[in-house]
Structure formats: C-alpha cells, structure tokens
Design a protein around this motif. Sequence first.
Motif, PDB file in Angstrom:
ATOM      1  N   ARG A  14      83.025 -76.753  52.462  1.00  0.00           N
ATOM      2  CA  ARG A  14      83.834 -76.360  51.313  1.00  0.00           C
ATOM      3  C   ARG A  14      85.170 -77.100  51.355  1.00  0.00           C
ATOM      4  NH1 ARG A  14      81.929 -71.109  52.742  1.00  0.00           N
ATOM      5  NH2 ARG A  14      80.530 -70.235  51.154  1.00  0.00           N
ATOM      6  N   LEU A  15      85.537 -77.655  50.235  1.00  0.00           N
ATOM      7  CA  LEU A  15      86.828 -78.299  50.109  1.00  0.00           C
ATOM      8  C   LEU A  15      87.923 -77.227  50.094  1.00  0.00           C
ATOM      9  CD1 LEU A  15      87.272 -81.373  49.807  1.00  0.00           C
ATOM     10  CD2 LEU A  15      87.621 -80.973  47.357  1.00  0.00           C
ATOM     11  N   THR A  16      89.040 -77.505  50.766  1.00  0.00           N
ATOM     12  CA  THR A  16      90.148 -76.551  50.820  1.00  0.00           C
ATOM     13  C   THR A  16      91.427 -77.212  50.343  1.00  0.00           C
ATOM     14  OG1 THR A  16      89.147 -75.444  52.745  1.00  0.00           O
ATOM     15  CG2 THR A  16      91.471 -74.977  52.283  1.00  0.00           C
ATOM     16  N   PRO A  17      91.908 -76.902  49.146  1.00  0.00           N
ATOM     17  CA  PRO A  17      93.227 -77.391  48.752  1.00  0.00           C
ATOM     18  C   PRO A  17      94.291 -76.880  49.723  1.00  0.00           C
ATOM     19  CG  PRO A  17      92.035 -76.518  46.856  1.00  0.00           C
ATOM     20  CD  PRO A  17      91.246 -76.122  48.077  1.00  0.00           C
ATOM     21  N   ALA A  18      95.225 -77.739  50.088  1.00  0.00           N
ATOM     22  CA  ALA A  18      96.277 -77.328  51.016  1.00  0.00           C
ATOM     23  C   ALA A  18      97.050 -76.135  50.472  1.00  0.00           C
ATOM     24  CB  ALA A  18      97.218 -78.497  51.294  1.00  0.00           C
ATOM     25  N   SER A  19      97.171 -76.050  49.146  1.00  0.00           N
ATOM     26  CA  SER A  19      97.876 -74.913  48.544  1.00  0.00           C
ATOM     27  C   SER A  19      97.149 -73.603  48.812  1.00  0.00           C
ATOM     28  CB  SER A  19      98.021 -75.131  47.031  1.00  0.00           C
ATOM     29  OG  SER A  19      96.745 -75.274  46.416  1.00  0.00           O
ATOM     30  N   VAL A  20      95.810 -73.643  48.808  1.00  0.00           N
ATOM     31  CA  VAL A  20      95.024 -72.440  49.095  1.00  0.00           C
ATOM     32  C   VAL A  20      95.209 -72.020  50.549  1.00  0.00           C
ATOM     33  CG1 VAL A  20      92.658 -71.567  49.330  1.00  0.00           C
ATOM     34  CG2 VAL A  20      93.329 -72.849  47.289  1.00  0.00           C
ATOM     35  N   TRP A  66      87.980 -79.233  55.620  1.00  0.00           N
ATOM     36  CA  TRP A  66      88.048 -80.241  54.563  1.00  0.00           C
ATOM     37  C   TRP A  66      89.299 -80.075  53.687  1.00  0.00           C
ATOM     38  CZ3 TRP A  66      82.411 -81.150  52.374  1.00  0.00           C
ATOM     39  CH2 TRP A  66      81.544 -81.413  53.448  1.00  0.00           C
ATOM     40  N   VAL A  67      90.465 -80.121  54.328  1.00  0.00           N
ATOM     41  CA  VAL A  67      91.729 -79.877  53.632  1.00  0.00           C
ATOM     42  C   VAL A  67      92.141 -81.109  52.825  1.00  0.00           C
ATOM     43  CG1 VAL A  67      94.172 -79.323  53.915  1.00  0.00           C
ATOM     44  CG2 VAL A  67      92.461 -78.228  55.388  1.00  0.00           C
ATOM     45  N   VAL A  68      92.553 -80.877  51.587  1.00  0.00           N
ATOM     46  CA  VAL A  68      93.084 -81.950  50.743  1.00  0.00           C
ATOM     47  C   VAL A  68      94.389 -81.464  50.132  1.00  0.00           C
ATOM     48  CG1 VAL A  68      90.877 -83.035  50.222  1.00  0.00           C
ATOM     49  CG2 VAL A  68      91.692 -81.184  48.769  1.00  0.00           C
ATOM     50  N   GLY A  69      95.406 -82.280  50.231  1.00  0.00           N
ATOM     51  CA  GLY A  69      96.703 -81.912  49.688  1.00  0.00           C
ATOM     52  C   GLY A  69      97.514 -83.143  49.376  1.00  0.00           C
ATOM     53  N   ARG A  98      80.226 -85.730  63.876  1.00  0.00           N
ATOM     54  CA  ARG A  98      80.634 -84.749  62.872  1.00  0.00           C
ATOM     55  C   ARG A  98      79.662 -83.572  62.844  1.00  0.00           C
ATOM     56  NH1 ARG A  98      83.688 -89.549  62.390  1.00  0.00           N
ATOM     57  NH2 ARG A  98      84.959 -89.518  60.476  1.00  0.00           N
ATOM     58  N   PRO A  99      80.164 -82.363  62.633  1.00  0.00           N
ATOM     59  CA  PRO A  99      79.244 -81.240  62.424  1.00  0.00           C
ATOM     60  C   PRO A  99      78.509 -81.412  61.103  1.00  0.00           C
ATOM     61  CG  PRO A  99      81.526 -80.554  62.101  1.00  0.00           C
ATOM     62  CD  PRO A  99      81.571 -81.941  62.646  1.00  0.00           C
ATOM     63  N   ARG A 100      77.215 -81.157  61.111  1.00  0.00           N
ATOM     64  CA  ARG A 100      76.420 -81.314  59.892  1.00  0.00           C
ATOM     65  C   ARG A 100      76.791 -80.235  58.866  1.00  0.00           C
ATOM     66  NH1 ARG A 100      71.783 -84.322  59.321  1.00  0.00           N
ATOM     67  NH2 ARG A 100      72.916 -85.539  60.879  1.00  0.00           N
ATOM     68  N   HIS A 101      77.015 -79.033  59.352  1.00  0.00           N
ATOM     69  CA  HIS A 101      77.380 -77.923  58.471  1.00  0.00           C
ATOM     70  C   HIS A 101      78.769 -77.423  58.851  1.00  0.00           C
ATOM     71  CE1 HIS A 101      73.372 -77.633  56.683  1.00  0.00           C
ATOM     72  NE2 HIS A 101      72.874 -77.796  57.909  1.00  0.00           N
ATOM     73  N   SER A 102      79.702 -77.440  57.882  1.00  0.00           N
ATOM     74  CA  SER A 102      81.098 -77.072  58.141  1.00  0.00           C
ATOM     75  C   SER A 102      81.560 -75.846  57.385  1.00  0.00           C
ATOM     76  CB  SER A 102      82.017 -78.247  57.776  1.00  0.00           C
ATOM     77  OG  SER A 102      81.842 -79.328  58.663  1.00  0.00           O
ATOM     78  N   ALA A 103      80.684 -75.219  56.603  1.00  0.00           N
ATOM     79  CA  ALA A 103      81.097 -74.046  55.821  1.00  0.00           C
ATOM     80  C   ALA A 103      81.435 -72.881  56.748  1.00  0.00           C
ATOM     81  CB  ALA A 103      79.994 -73.652  54.853  1.00  0.00           C
ATOM     82  N   VAL A 140      90.076 -69.289  56.388  1.00  0.00           N
ATOM     83  CA  VAL A 140      90.738 -69.511  55.101  1.00  0.00           C
ATOM     84  C   VAL A 140      90.316 -70.881  54.596  1.00  0.00           C
ATOM     85  CG1 VAL A 140      92.919 -69.735  53.859  1.00  0.00           C
ATOM     86  CG2 VAL A 140      92.728 -68.081  55.742  1.00  0.00           C
ATOM     87  N   THR A 141      89.499 -70.906  53.560  1.00  0.00           N
ATOM     88  CA  THR A 141      89.066 -72.160  52.935  1.00  0.00           C
ATOM     89  C   THR A 141      89.021 -71.959  51.423  1.00  0.00           C
ATOM     90  OG1 THR A 141      86.672 -71.750  52.797  1.00  0.00           O
ATOM     91  CG2 THR A 141      87.527 -72.540  54.915  1.00  0.00           C
ATOM     92  N   GLY A 142      88.750 -73.035  50.709  1.00  0.00           N
ATOM     93  CA  GLY A 142      88.467 -72.885  49.301  1.00  0.00           C
ATOM     94  C   GLY A 142      87.208 -72.046  49.113  1.00  0.00           C
ATOM     95  N   ARG A 143      87.095 -71.426  47.948  1.00  0.00           N
ATOM     96  CA  ARG A 143      85.940 -70.553  47.687  1.00  0.00           C
ATOM     97  C   ARG A 143      84.917 -71.217  46.774  1.00  0.00           C
ATOM     98  NH1 ARG A 143      85.873 -65.465  49.400  1.00  0.00           N
ATOM     99  NH2 ARG A 143      87.759 -64.657  50.415  1.00  0.00           N
ATOM    100  N   GLY A 144      85.014 -72.517  46.660  1.00  0.00           N
ATOM    101  CA  GLY A 144      84.054 -73.238  45.841  1.00  0.00           C
ATOM    102  C   GLY A 144      82.683 -73.295  46.502  1.00  0.00           C
TER     103      GLY A 144
END
Length: 435
Positions: free
Chosen positions: A353-359, A322-325, A426-431, A379-383
């Motif tokens: 988990r959302l992953t900022p591209a910067s992370v 779930w990369v956002v940048g 889509r996968p139901r669980h992506s964490a 490597v993902t966001g830790r939210g």
Amino acid sequence: MRIENTPVPGLLVVHLDVHGDSRGWFKESWQRERMTAAGLPDFGPVQQNVSYNGLAGTLRGIHAEPWDKFVSVAAGRAFGAWVDLREGDSFGTTFWTVLDTATAVFVPRGVANSYQVLEDGTAYSYLVNDHWSADATYVNVSALDPALGIPWPLPVAEMSDKDRGHPVLAEVRPMAPRRTVVVGAGGQLGRALQRVLPDAEFHDFPEVDLARPETLDSIDWSGVGTVINAAAYTNVDGAETPEGRRLAWAVNVTGVAALARIAIARGLTLVNVSSDYVFDGTAEEHEVDEPVSPLGVYGQTKAATEAVTSVVPRHYLVRTSWVVGEGANFVDTMRRLAREGVSPDVVDDQFGRLTPASVLAEGIVELLRSGAPYGVHHVTGRGPVESWADIARRVFAEEGRDPADVTGVSTEQYLAGRGDRPTAPRPRHSALRLP
C-alpha cells in the motif's frame, strides 16, 4: 489504597493504607508497582523534597512547576488547594481537600499547588520527576485572589512576600505544554510533520546527525515531553555496500539507541518509525505481532531499531510502507517519465500500500493526541494493495498517457537490468494489517 479523580484533569487524590499500633504508624508513601497498577502515572521521580512548617496557618503557594509531583504528609495535616494553569479548556479549574497521613495527591505539571498547614509542626514530602533548577520556569497565581474562591480554613499566619505578589488569575499567562522535538526535519516525513505540528521544535542534518549521536547534546531536552524520530537511512540498495552497511547501522540503530537512552532518562515519549522491510514478505498481509524476519541489511537495521525502541517505557513504534512525500519518490519519478514520453519497465510482483507522508504524519499525531496504548502500530495509506506497476499505470493515466505504456516485469528481470550494482532483497508482500 484507593485513587480518586478530581475536576482538574490528571490531579489525583490517593488514599493510602496506614498501619498503626501502640508504637505509632507505618505507610508506604510511594510504592511504584502497587500505585501504578491502581492507576497512578508511572511518572519516574528523581528527587525527594521535604517541607516543614512550624506554625498552623502558614500558607505556601500557589505555584505551578514544570514537573509532576507526588505529595504526602509525614506529620500533621494540611489544607491543599490546586488551580489548573495549563493551556486549554481546563485553565482556572480549582480543587481543594485536606491532606493527612492517609491522604496524598499526584499533581501533574502545570497544575499550581498551595498548602496551608492546619497543625503546628506539619511536614510533607514530595517526589518530583525532574531535578530542581534555578532556571526552571514557574507559573504562579495569587492564593488570595477572590476569583478562585478558595476557602482557606485558617487566618494566614505566615506567607512570603514573593507569594503575596503573585498575579490574579485574570493576569496569568498559562503554562505551555511540554515541547515536542522532531529529529530529521528535512526528510519526507519530517516535512509532513512540520505542517501538522507547527509548534514543534525541528532539528535536521547536519546540526543533529544520528550517525554522530553526540550531536543530540545540542538539543535542550528540558521541558520536552515527546521526541519523534523522522530520521533514517533508507537507501535499501546502498545498505548492501560496506560503507552503506556501516552508515545504516549507525543511523538506524546506534543513533536510535542514543535517543532511547535520553527518552528513558527523562521520561519522554519516543516515536520511532519502522518499515515493512522487517518482514520477509511471505505473508500476504503482516500482523502487528508477527515476528520480524528481515531479508536484507536495511530490514535488519529496522528490526534492530524496533528492539531498541521497545525498551523505552513510553514508546510508539510506527510501521509503515511505501512512503511518498515531498522530495524524490516513486510517484514523482513515474510522473516525470510519463511527461518525458518514456515507457518504463516496472516491477509487478511486489505488492503493498502506498503511504502519503501526510497520512503517516497525521497518524503519528493521532496516536499522541488520543493517548493510544504504547507499543507497535501500523500506519499506512488505506488504498488497495497494488503492485508497483499498478501504481505506475495509475500515474500514467493521470498524466494522460496510456497505462499500457508501463510494462510489468518480475523482480528478477528488473534486478538483472541493474548489472553489478548491489541490490537488496525485497519482500514480495509489504501490506501491513490496519486496525
């Protein structure tokens, strides 16, 4: 066999086993399996050279070459001296010792080496991990610079005019580290990498197009140490169409295979990015070593690219989600809808988990800088683990809208609204499990 560290980082003295009898002696000058198991880098030698000096006291150097080398003595003895000429805190660090038939040395790129032979008829062999080139850039320092304090054991009997003309240490420009090349500079990850790796070399479409692997030949691979692949076909629904399927496989698999071949041939570190879509989403959180089980074409190409990447000896396979940048992304879309007064339907039964591209970019850089073990890393966001609807409601709240204006719907309801357009499962669980 025993390997000894020195004050110069990466410079290793290797004490070899020499087997002798009345006929003479025998040793294994290079034995990859045993030596790498003992701690010597698997540096991938491609060329062997032999240097012979007839007169004791002959002095060669001091030269820092743009490759690694492994030096062992075939006959006689030599006094070896090394000076670190690499950029960094260890610049100018020196070390010296005597090399004989039982003592060899591994010299990393950028560490200058010099040898004064102690016996007539001394010969030494060296393996290097790049082919000699007249265009190669050396960094040199004067072997006679008093600032180095090298205690040459014999008067200098022979020394070339070129070696005598080398600069003193105070005038030396350090050797820069191997270059990092990034492919896919224009995407969300590529743009984030430009901010955290300002000295890297960036290439983007159409100059370098993984769907046309021959375009990789436009890159000068000499002096490169790491290649980061930030390019990918990520249109998960488009990949379900005939044209999209072909393009997804071309970019995500065939193109990566070409990068892998280059990395193997040149001993590069390859960093490649994979996705939560390699899993079917039945586990609530996916482990690093979970077997892949992709649902759709996009996930299948990412599973294939993981297999391709794994054959590169020095590789980091970075899974993310779930990369956002910078550029079009889910959060920007929700922000725009909030501002336009739209009340959207958003899927509420997919979790990740959302992953900022910067992370993601910073995580890749940390893997490289820390010398983390090669292999798969998450490597993902830790939210918190959230649904897409949860994230949308959070964005709406930040924009001053009522979170209740976002209506949660099932994946089936959402896809039904797309009509006949192709849609990927889509996968139901992506964490992804994080360390």
